[in-house]
Design a protein around this motif. Structure first.
Motif, PDB file in Angstrom:
ATOM      1  N   LEU A  78     -35.322 -39.873 -24.391  1.00 40.62           N
ATOM      2  CA  LEU A  78     -34.217 -41.021 -24.933  1.00 40.62           C
ATOM      3  C   LEU A  78     -33.489 -40.780 -26.393  1.00 40.62           C
ATOM      4  O   LEU A  78     -34.248 -40.321 -27.138  1.00 40.62           O
ATOM      5  CB  LEU A  78     -35.068 -42.303 -25.054  1.00 40.62           C
ATOM      6  CG  LEU A  78     -34.047 -43.496 -25.484  1.00 40.62           C
ATOM      7  CD1 LEU A  78     -33.131 -44.074 -24.612  1.00 40.62           C
ATOM      8  CD2 LEU A  78     -35.050 -44.847 -25.993  1.00 40.62           C
ATOM      9  N   LEU A  79     -32.145 -40.652 -26.256  1.00 42.83           N
ATOM     10  CA  LEU A  79     -31.647 -40.534 -27.559  1.00 42.83           C
ATOM     11  C   LEU A  79     -30.828 -41.869 -27.969  1.00 42.83           C
ATOM     12  O   LEU A  79     -30.035 -42.458 -27.094  1.00 42.83           O
ATOM     13  CB  LEU A  79     -30.435 -39.339 -27.403  1.00 42.83           C
ATOM     14  CG  LEU A  79     -29.570 -39.126 -28.689  1.00 42.83           C
ATOM     15  CD1 LEU A  79     -30.110 -38.733 -29.650  1.00 42.83           C
ATOM     16  CD2 LEU A  79     -28.474 -38.404 -28.104  1.00 42.83           C
ATOM     17  N   ARG A  80     -30.999 -42.321 -29.005  1.00 43.49           N
ATOM     18  CA  ARG A  80     -30.334 -43.448 -29.774  1.00 43.49           C
ATOM     19  C   ARG A  80     -29.089 -43.039 -30.453  1.00 43.49           C
ATOM     20  O   ARG A  80     -29.454 -42.279 -31.384  1.00 43.49           O
ATOM     21  CB  ARG A  80     -31.339 -44.242 -30.447  1.00 43.49           C
ATOM     22  CG  ARG A  80     -32.454 -44.974 -29.724  1.00 43.49           C
ATOM     23  CD  ARG A  80     -33.646 -45.883 -30.439  1.00 43.49           C
ATOM     24  NE  ARG A  80     -34.506 -46.401 -29.710  1.00 43.49           N
ATOM     25  CZ  ARG A  80     -34.470 -47.532 -29.074  1.00 43.49           C
ATOM     26  NH1 ARG A  80     -33.179 -48.286 -28.924  1.00 43.49           N
ATOM     27  NH2 ARG A  80     -35.405 -47.964 -28.329  1.00 43.49           N
ATOM     28  N   LEU A  81     -28.041 -43.699 -29.894  1.00 42.42           N
ATOM     29  CA  LEU A  81     -27.002 -43.173 -30.855  1.00 42.42           C
ATOM     30  C   LEU A  81     -26.066 -44.388 -31.287  1.00 42.42           C
ATOM     31  O   LEU A  81     -26.178 -45.477 -30.619  1.00 42.42           O
ATOM     32  CB  LEU A  81     -26.272 -42.272 -30.194  1.00 42.42           C
ATOM     33  CG  LEU A  81     -25.303 -42.487 -28.834  1.00 42.42           C
ATOM     34  CD1 LEU A  81     -24.063 -41.688 -28.561  1.00 42.42           C
ATOM     35  CD2 LEU A  81     -26.234 -42.311 -27.439  1.00 42.42           C
ATOM     36  N   ALA A  82     -25.237 -44.255 -32.125  1.00 36.97           N
ATOM     37  CA  ALA A  82     -24.231 -45.304 -32.593  1.00 36.97           C
ATOM     38  C   ALA A  82     -22.814 -44.705 -32.412  1.00 36.97           C
ATOM     39  O   ALA A  82     -22.606 -43.587 -32.970  1.00 36.97           O
ATOM     40  CB  ALA A  82     -24.602 -45.876 -34.000  1.00 36.97           C
ATOM     41  N   THR A  83     -21.858 -45.668 -32.274  1.00 36.49           N
ATOM     42  CA  THR A  83     -20.809 -45.124 -32.476  1.00 36.49           C
ATOM     43  C   THR A  83     -19.581 -45.821 -33.571  1.00 36.49           C
ATOM     44  O   THR A  83     -20.163 -47.103 -33.810  1.00 36.49           O
ATOM     45  CB  THR A  83     -19.595 -45.330 -31.217  1.00 36.49           C
ATOM     46  OG1 THR A  83     -19.686 -46.842 -30.947  1.00 36.49           O
ATOM     47  CG2 THR A  83     -20.165 -44.366 -30.141  1.00 36.49           C
ATOM     48  N   ALA A  84     -18.926 -45.217 -34.256  1.00 34.15           N
ATOM     49  CA  ALA A  84     -18.079 -46.044 -35.348  1.00 34.15           C
ATOM     50  C   ALA A  84     -16.687 -45.185 -35.500  1.00 34.15           C
ATOM     51  O   ALA A  84     -16.547 -44.035 -34.799  1.00 34.15           O
ATOM     52  CB  ALA A  84     -18.841 -45.787 -36.705  1.00 34.15           C
ATOM     53  N   GLY A  85     -15.923 -45.969 -36.041  1.00 36.40           N
ATOM     54  CA  GLY A  85     -14.600 -45.431 -36.071  1.00 36.40           C
ATOM     55  C   GLY A  85     -13.662 -46.700 -36.567  1.00 36.40           C
ATOM     56  O   GLY A  85     -13.865 -47.959 -36.668  1.00 36.40           O
ATOM     57  N   SER A  86     -12.416 -46.251 -36.824  1.00 33.02           N
ATOM     58  CA  SER A  86     -11.276 -47.421 -37.226  1.00 33.02           C
ATOM     59  C   SER A  86     -10.791 -47.958 -36.152  1.00 33.02           C
ATOM     60  O   SER A  86     -10.858 -47.495 -34.881  1.00 33.02           O
ATOM     61  CB  SER A  86     -10.059 -46.804 -38.320  1.00 33.02           C
ATOM     62  OG  SER A  86     -10.696 -46.244 -39.216  1.00 33.02           O
ATOM     63  N   VAL A  87      -9.975 -49.027 -36.234  1.00 32.65           N
ATOM     64  CA  VAL A  87      -9.221 -49.723 -35.210  1.00 32.65           C
ATOM     65  C   VAL A  87      -8.391 -48.807 -34.523  1.00 32.65           C
ATOM     66  O   VAL A  87      -7.563 -48.302 -35.202  1.00 32.65           O
ATOM     67  CB  VAL A  87      -8.856 -51.202 -35.656  1.00 32.65           C
ATOM     68  CG1 VAL A  87      -7.863 -51.689 -34.680  1.00 32.65           C
ATOM     69  CG2 VAL A  87      -9.823 -52.005 -36.349  1.00 32.65           C
ATOM     70  N   ASP A  88      -8.353 -48.972 -33.224  1.00 26.65           N
ATOM     71  CA  ASP A  88      -7.243 -48.401 -32.382  1.00 26.65           C
ATOM     72  C   ASP A  88      -7.439 -46.739 -32.399  1.00 26.65           C
ATOM     73  O   ASP A  88      -6.575 -46.070 -32.071  1.00 26.65           O
ATOM     74  CB  ASP A  88      -5.912 -48.617 -32.927  1.00 26.65           C
ATOM     75  CG  ASP A  88      -5.612 -50.072 -32.716  1.00 26.65           C
ATOM     76  OD1 ASP A  88      -6.126 -50.685 -31.610  1.00 26.65           O
ATOM     77  OD2 ASP A  88      -4.834 -50.564 -33.619  1.00 26.65           O
ATOM     78  N   ASP A  89      -8.705 -46.077 -32.758  1.00 30.51           N
ATOM     79  CA  ASP A  89      -8.727 -44.685 -32.799  1.00 30.51           C
ATOM     80  C   ASP A  89      -9.233 -44.490 -31.216  1.00 30.51           C
ATOM     81  O   ASP A  89      -9.538 -43.363 -31.000  1.00 30.51           O
ATOM     82  CB  ASP A  89      -9.837 -44.354 -33.666  1.00 30.51           C
ATOM     83  CG  ASP A  89      -9.460 -44.167 -35.091  1.00 30.51           C
ATOM     84  OD1 ASP A  89      -8.150 -44.298 -35.067  1.00 30.51           O
ATOM     85  OD2 ASP A  89     -10.213 -44.206 -36.070  1.00 30.51           O
ATOM     86  N   GLY A  90      -9.401 -45.305 -30.595  1.00 30.58           N
ATOM     87  CA  GLY A  90      -9.899 -44.966 -29.086  1.00 30.58           C
ATOM     88  C   GLY A  90     -11.276 -45.214 -28.639  1.00 30.58           C
ATOM     89  O   GLY A  90     -11.699 -44.483 -27.759  1.00 30.58           O
ATOM     90  N   LYS A  91     -12.268 -45.743 -29.462  1.00 26.86           N
ATOM     91  CA  LYS A  91     -13.541 -45.838 -29.285  1.00 26.86           C
ATOM     92  C   LYS A  91     -13.675 -46.662 -28.147  1.00 26.86           C
ATOM     93  O   LYS A  91     -14.837 -46.047 -27.063  1.00 26.86           O
ATOM     94  CB  LYS A  91     -14.320 -46.522 -30.560  1.00 26.86           C
ATOM     95  CG  LYS A  91     -15.740 -46.405 -30.346  1.00 26.86           C
ATOM     96  CD  LYS A  91     -16.542 -46.777 -31.918  1.00 26.86           C
ATOM     97  CE  LYS A  91     -15.796 -47.801 -32.725  1.00 26.86           C
ATOM     98  NZ  LYS A  91     -16.185 -48.972 -32.024  1.00 26.86           N
ATOM     99  N   SER A  92     -13.223 -47.654 -27.725  1.00 27.48           N
ATOM    100  CA  SER A  92     -13.576 -48.292 -26.525  1.00 27.48           C
ATOM    101  C   SER A  92     -13.184 -47.406 -25.217  1.00 27.48           C
ATOM    102  O   SER A  92     -13.957 -47.394 -24.312  1.00 27.48           O
ATOM    103  CB  SER A  92     -12.438 -49.471 -26.165  1.00 27.48           C
ATOM    104  OG  SER A  92     -12.567 -50.565 -27.200  1.00 27.48           O
ATOM    105  N   THR A  93     -12.234 -46.665 -25.303  1.00 27.76           N
ATOM    106  CA  THR A  93     -11.947 -45.575 -24.109  1.00 27.76           C
ATOM    107  C   THR A  93     -12.835 -44.510 -24.261  1.00 27.76           C
ATOM    108  O   THR A  93     -13.398 -44.128 -23.109  1.00 27.76           O
ATOM    109  CB  THR A  93     -10.636 -44.894 -24.468  1.00 27.76           C
ATOM    110  OG1 THR A  93      -9.501 -45.886 -24.443  1.00 27.76           O
ATOM    111  CG2 THR A  93      -9.916 -44.156 -23.238  1.00 27.76           C
ATOM    112  N   LEU A  94     -13.266 -44.196 -25.396  1.00 33.00           N
ATOM    113  CA  LEU A  94     -14.209 -43.214 -25.199  1.00 33.00           C
ATOM    114  C   LEU A  94     -15.799 -43.601 -24.645  1.00 33.00           C
ATOM    115  O   LEU A  94     -16.428 -42.762 -23.890  1.00 33.00           O
ATOM    116  CB  LEU A  94     -14.639 -42.549 -26.809  1.00 33.00           C
ATOM    117  CG  LEU A  94     -15.709 -41.256 -26.741  1.00 33.00           C
ATOM    118  CD1 LEU A  94     -15.300 -40.126 -26.348  1.00 33.00           C
ATOM    119  CD2 LEU A  94     -16.186 -41.139 -28.233  1.00 33.00           C
ATOM    120  N   VAL A  95     -16.211 -44.817 -25.083  1.00 27.61           N
ATOM    121  CA  VAL A  95     -17.455 -45.290 -24.730  1.00 27.61           C
ATOM    122  C   VAL A  95     -17.099 -45.570 -23.148  1.00 27.61           C
ATOM    123  O   VAL A  95     -17.951 -45.175 -22.408  1.00 27.61           O
ATOM    124  CB  VAL A  95     -17.929 -46.551 -25.383  1.00 27.61           C
ATOM    125  CG1 VAL A  95     -18.926 -47.234 -24.756  1.00 27.61           C
ATOM    126  CG2 VAL A  95     -18.012 -46.392 -26.861  1.00 27.61           C
ATOM    127  N   GLY A  96     -15.918 -46.126 -22.647  1.00 34.31           N
ATOM    128  CA  GLY A  96     -15.883 -46.206 -21.164  1.00 34.31           C
ATOM    129  C   GLY A  96     -15.923 -45.095 -20.463  1.00 34.31           C
ATOM    130  O   GLY A  96     -16.265 -44.907 -19.369  1.00 34.31           O
TER     131      GLY A  96
END
Length: 424
Positions: free
Chosen positions: A4-22
């Motif tokens: 198991l790997l526990r990871l976190a995502t972070a970034g500024s608004v509108d950098d495309g984090k939702s799309t990357l996670v999706g």
């Protein structure tokens, strides 16, 4: 079972984090058929020719950013090589405090930047918080490379700037990886991109599948905050006295000598009880009930620790604070400190420094700490607490700072000065 790997995502608004996670969820086939159908229908309604994968996660995010909830969202996905728990944190600067929550148990963090904007203030702020929390590895996902025509030179400038920033924060250069991606089109997320033949490194998913996982704190010195004292006083258990809680660090076995802190009383572990029966050994993260060979005065809020490697007990500590409240912190402020299962009153005796994550410098003796600022302070405690350095034992080297007037959380505190003022 896959590791198991526990990871976190972070970034500024509108950098495309939702799309990357999706995209990660979609490419690892971790999306239910009805979810994908709903996304495809919504994408068609928006006039899109391909599924908008950000819709897989944006429902919760839009609620969070409207103030309905600002909790970290946890996503679960897996490949044949590894399972993943992803803490998805919001991007707005006022929610930087959620990065602290999401990163507190992460073994790796993925920071996103827009390839057109490069490293921005929020990127540097997130990197500082991740370094503060001791997240051992960073990945910089340079997203939207399709909008810069997959330009190698632009990517190289961003990667070089971020790596230098991370190294200053204390990361070894080999613990930082920059990956050029386009989450919208899937370039270098799960499959290698033909649009960037100049990139020879792993895709994002390949890196997540193969990166060494930091070990759990099983080998650290034993720490056990007592949450509840069990005394059933029944006919079948007239003398039963057990101490229930979750092991914060280390491993314990019957026969181990322990010390009760802050009192300093010593005893030996007689038995380790669980709802499924006694154990011969229990390690960090396990919830158990410990029975001791001696009938000692042990109460909720006490800490059972290894007798040979006990933490210091002190009524004063230097700590690094990540200030989370709109109300600024000033010298002389009275607060509550919640450490493990014990809460005590405290006085902010001195503000020693404030860390500027943008200029990578420290300001000595600041007048105050504002929301999202990181600084070092000396706290005077009303009662002695057993405190580890955060670097040695994160669970017993961290605490919450609470407003005594209304119970609001004001700060996350880490024992020790992570970014000290020059000359201290």
């Amino acid at each position: 079972m896959a590791p198991l790997l526990r990871l976190a995502t972070a970034g500024s608004v509108d950098d495309g984090k939702s799309t990357l996670v999706g995209r990660l969820l979609y490419d690892t086939k971790s999306v239910l058929a009805d979810q994908l159908d709903a996304v495809e229908r919504a994408s068609v309604d928006k006039g899109l020719s391909t599924p908008d994968l950000s819709l897989l996660v944006d429902g919760l995010r839009s609620e969070r950013e409207q103030g309905i909830t600002i909790d970290v969202a946890y996503r679960y996905f897996a490949t044949p090589k590894r399972s993943f728990v992803l803490a998805d944190t919001p991007g707005h600067v006022q929610y930087t405090r959620n990065t602290v929550t999401g990163a507190s148990t992460a073994q790796l963090a993925v920071l996103l930047v827009d390839a057109r904007k490069g490293v921005v203030a929020q990127t540097r702020r997130h990197a500082a918080v991740l370094a503060l929390l001791g997240v051992p590895r960073l990945v910089l996902a340079v997203n939207k490379t399709d909008l810069i025509d997959y330009d190698q030179a632009a990517f190289s400038v961003i990667a070089k700037e971020f790596t230098a920033h991370a190294v200053w924060l204390g990361y070894p250069e080999n613990a930082v990886l920059a990956v050029p991606v386009s989450a919208l089109h899937g370039d270098n997320v799960a499959t290698r991109s033909p649009n960037m033949p100049w990139y020879a490194g792993p895709t994002l998913l390949e890196h997540l599948e193969t990166v060494p996982i930091a070990p759990d704190p099983h080998d650290a010195a034993f720490r056990f905050p007592v949450q509840y004292v069990i005394r059933p006083r029944t006919a079948s258990h007239p003398d039963y006295r057990g101490y229930a809680g979750q092991i914060a660090a280390g491993t314990v076995r019957p026969g181990d000598e322990v010390v009760v802190l802050p009192s300093g009383l010593r005893s030996t572990v007689d038995r380790i009880d669980t709802p499924r029966g006694p154990l011969d050994e229990a390690c960090a993260g396990t919830s158990v009930t410990l029975l001791l060979t001696d009938d000692l005065d042990v109460a909720r809020g006490d800490l059972l620790a290894s007798a040979t490697a006990a933490p210091a007990v002190t009524d004063e500590c230097r700590a690094t604070l990540c200030w989370l409240s709109a109300k600024p912190l000033t010298q002389g402020t009275r607060v509550l400190v919640k450490h493990g299962t014990r809460t005590v009153q405290a006085l902010v005796r001195e503000l020693r420094s404030r860390f500027d994550e943008q200029t990578l410098s420290t300001v000595a003796a600041p007048e105050s700490l504002g929301r999202n600022e990181i600084g070092s302070a000396t706290l005077r405690l009303s009662e002695p607490l057993p405190l580890d350095d955060y670097g040695d034992s994160p669970r017993t080297g961290s605490f919450l700072v609470i407003d005594p007037a209304d119970g609001d959380t004001l700060a996350a505190g880490l024992v020790g000065e992570r970014f000290a003022a020059p000359g201290t």
